[in-house]
Scaffold this active site. Structure first.
Site, PDB file in Angstrom:
ATOM      1  N   LYS B  76      18.155  31.165   2.839  1.00  0.00           N
ATOM      2  CA  LYS B  76      19.109  30.558   3.770  1.00  0.00           C
ATOM      3  C   LYS B  76      18.817  29.059   3.832  1.00  0.00           C
ATOM      4  O   LYS B  76      17.650  28.655   3.824  1.00  0.00           O
ATOM      5  CB  LYS B  76      18.946  31.204   5.157  1.00  0.00           C
ATOM      6  CG  LYS B  76      19.972  30.747   6.191  1.00  0.00           C
ATOM      7  CD  LYS B  76      19.803  31.496   7.517  1.00  0.00           C
ATOM      8  CE  LYS B  76      20.861  31.112   8.538  1.00  0.00           C
ATOM      9  NZ  LYS B  76      20.704  31.859   9.812  1.00  0.00           N
ATOM     10  N   SER B 151      24.910  34.010  11.716  1.00  0.00           N
ATOM     11  CA  SER B 151      24.982  32.792  10.931  1.00  0.00           C
ATOM     12  C   SER B 151      24.470  32.938   9.501  1.00  0.00           C
ATOM     13  O   SER B 151      24.781  32.094   8.660  1.00  0.00           O
ATOM     14  CB  SER B 151      24.179  31.693  11.623  1.00  0.00           C
ATOM     15  OG  SER B 151      22.796  31.998  11.636  1.00  0.00           O
ATOM     16  N   SER B 175      21.924  36.937  14.028  1.00  0.00           N
ATOM     17  CA  SER B 175      22.346  36.252  12.800  1.00  0.00           C
ATOM     18  C   SER B 175      21.874  36.877  11.487  1.00  0.00           C
ATOM     19  O   SER B 175      22.305  36.436  10.416  1.00  0.00           O
ATOM     20  CB  SER B 175      21.897  34.792  12.833  1.00  0.00           C
ATOM     21  OG  SER B 175      22.752  34.043  13.656  1.00  0.00           O
TER      22      SER B 175
END
Lengths: 95, 495
Positions: B76, B151, B175
């Site tokens: 990420k 997210s 997330s």
């Protein structure tokens, strides 16, 4: 609590965010909606409840006050917008 | 190759059926062909990936290496990667090349993984749909008209579409789990403090935790093993030993007591999602678990509490972006205040600004007690609910999300509606507990997730239960439309 444009202008200044005059009203409406959601909290009586700051009740670790890191000023300043002689440059602060 | 388990890929590498270079090139090729429709990567680093793969091949040839040596993954874009742009999905950091690695990146690197690139995400991890990214929305591989969740939406879409073997993610209010549910994969958010936050760009420091998105619990166990553990550089890192997660995956679950919080099965839950979740629970029951109805009375307040605590911490954390030391700086500032205000106004998107302002307001003089202190008190009550529950049950389960993935744009004009999507996941973060989402039977062709919440440091138990479920079912093997197992162009490929 509903916020108005004046409140938003004050909050934006505290947060050091430039918000255009024309956008204040829209932000006031959005932030007021979020605060309306948040105000559901008042339904519960929390008198005497110890506030929880942290999920694990751990003590802060301490270490000897000694230098542990090598100097990486050059590497860190390589990503800065403006530097000179190892110093960060900003607009003139003191007249 | 992209649909094999990490254990099978590692065995293939060791048996010289393919090299890490070939495996890495295969994923890079898929990214090149399939990602333009998904936008799951912000940065792809071909040359470094192939060079690291070559090093892994030399390592394996010398008889060295471990279970992750030569396995291609995505990070990420919230984890600092030395020399590789780390944007956090924000214009603010569009030009930011970190001078060091996050601990999670360093540890996975030491374990031999090949980083393919940096996965797209909601800006500063603030969002539930991956629509707040400066680099554009990510699309759900099951239906590109829908969101992948957020997210960690890029991580989830990339794993689901076979554009990496696994990916790292972070979870502040759901997330990892929510995008895992929306994309039909397995995602684990460990106990707060289990994985180091060093070099992981901070959003809400008392809630943020790194974890894994993978195609199975067994894959997630291998990756988490390499990430987890104490780190002196993170002041909130847990000083607890990391058990061998793979060793306990197969343990039977006879006598397991599963608590079903009635608050997670009420109004707002889609009937199709509920039916799929209950079918998964029935399979666990068949394997000897007992289902127990229970209550988390304060859980419904977790969304309001979160939208005080998280913005308050974000307004403090994001104060560091000042246009002086790194990140975006506005043109020709006329004074220091103008430099701060315009750099931040230009660098941050709308959702980040909203949360900074809510947090600033909640912490400002005269409002602190009514908002922040009140929220911290309710947070204690929510954590107490879980503590009491774990005296009665071993694990708590329910749906990960109330619905399947929604359409792009459906909730962008209504922040509060977007926030309510995390209604089942947020309480776990507030209490600091580990949570995991596994795919259940699809609902109208779209994935849905079963959420498992464990007691502190029970990651091994959650992975074990998820693995047992996946041994008995094939929901986690379903492949989305945007990632056909053998597209025509791959005919004859060594897959």
């Amino acid at each position: 609590m509903a916020l108005d444009s004046q409140d938003v202008a004050k909050i934006a200044h505290l947060a050091r965010l430039q918000v255009a005059e024309a956008d204040l009203h829209a932000y006031a409406a959005e932030l007021s909606n979020i605060l309306k959601l948040v105000e559901q909290m008042s339904a519960v009586d929390t008198a005497g409840v110890e506030p929880m700051a942290h999920p694990l009740h751990m003590a802060q670790r301490l270490r000897p006050d000694a230098v542990t890191e090598a100097d990486q000023r050059t590497a860190f300043q390589a990503v800065a917008p403006a530097t000179e002689d190892g110093l960060y440059l900003v607009p003139k602060v003191i007249e | 190759m992209h649909d094999q388990s990490i254990a099978d890929l590692a065995a293939g590498l060791r048996a010289k059926r393919f090299s890490s270079r070939e495996l890495t090139a295969h994923f890079l090729d898929r990214i090149g062909r399939l990602d333009p429709a998904l936008n799951s990567y912000i940065t792809v680093d071909h040359d470094t990936a192939l060079a690291v793969a070559d090093a892994a091949d030399r390592h394996i040839a010398a008889g060295a290496g471990g279970p992750l040596t030569g396995i291609p993954i995505a990070h990420k874009d919230i984890f600092l990667t030395k020399g590789v742009r780390t944007s956090c999905g924000s214009r603010m950091l569009d030009n930011f090349i970190p001078p060091f690695d996050a601990t999670v990146v360093e540890r996975l690197g030491a374990a031999g993984v090949v980083m393919l690139g940096k996965a797209n995400m909601d800006e500063f991890a603030m969002g539930s749909s991956n629509e707040t990214s400066w680099y554009g929305p990510v699309r759900n591989p099951w239906d590109t008209g829908r969101v992948p969740g957020g997210s960690s939406g890029g991580s989830a879409a990339a794993v689901a579409a076979g554009l990496c073997a696994a990916a790292t993610g972070t979870d502040t209010g759901g997330s990892i789990r929510q995008p895992a549910a929306f994309c039909g994969i397995t995602g684990i958010k460990p106990t707060y403090g289990r994985c180091s936050r060093y070099g992981m760009i901070a959003f809400a420091s008392s809630l943020d935790q790194a974890g894994v998105l993978a195609r199975s619990a067994a894959d997630a166990a291998l990756v988490l093993q390499a990430m987890a553990g104490f780190d002196a550089r993170d002041s909130t890192s847990a000083e607890a030993p990391v058990p061998d997660y793979a060793a306990t995956l197969g343990e039977d679950i006879k006598g397991l007591r599963i608590g079903l919080p009635q608050e997670y099965f009420g109004e707002g839950l889609d009937a199709g999602v509920e039916a799929s979740v209950r079918a998964a629970l029935a399979e666990l029951e068949r394997q000897g678990a007992t289902l127990v109805d229970m209550h988390l009375p304060n859980a419904p307040l977790s969304v309001p509490v979160y939208y005080v605590v998280a913005p308050a911490e974000c307004s403090s954390n994001l104060a560091r972006f000042d246009g002086v030391r790194y990140g975006h700086r506005c043109e020709a500032p006329k004074d220091l205040e103008d430099l701060y205000k315009r750099s931040r106004a230009e660098g941050f998107g709308a959702e980040v600004k909203r949360r900074i302002m809510i947090g600033t307001y909640a912490l400002s003089a005269g409002y602190y007690d009514a908002y922040y202190l009140k929220a911290q008190q309710l947070r204690q009550l929510i954590a107490d609910d879980f503590r009491r529950a774990f005296e009665q049950v071993d694990v708590i389960m329910g749906p990960t999300t109330p619905t399947t993935a929604f359409a792009l744009g459906a909730k962008t004009d209504d922040p509060v509606a977007m926030y309510l999507n995390d209604i089942y996941t947020i309480a776990t973060n507030l209490a600091g507990l580990p949570g995991l989402s596994v795919p259940v039977a699809p609902v109208d062709g779209l994935p849905a997730g079963l959420q498992m919440i464990g007691n502190y440091f029970a990651e091994g138990r959650l992975l074990n239960i998820a693995h047992r479920l996946q041994q008995a079912t094939d929901w986690h093997r379903a492949v989305p439309a945007a990632a056909p197992r053998r597209p025509p162009s791959e005919t004859g490929a060594r897959d």
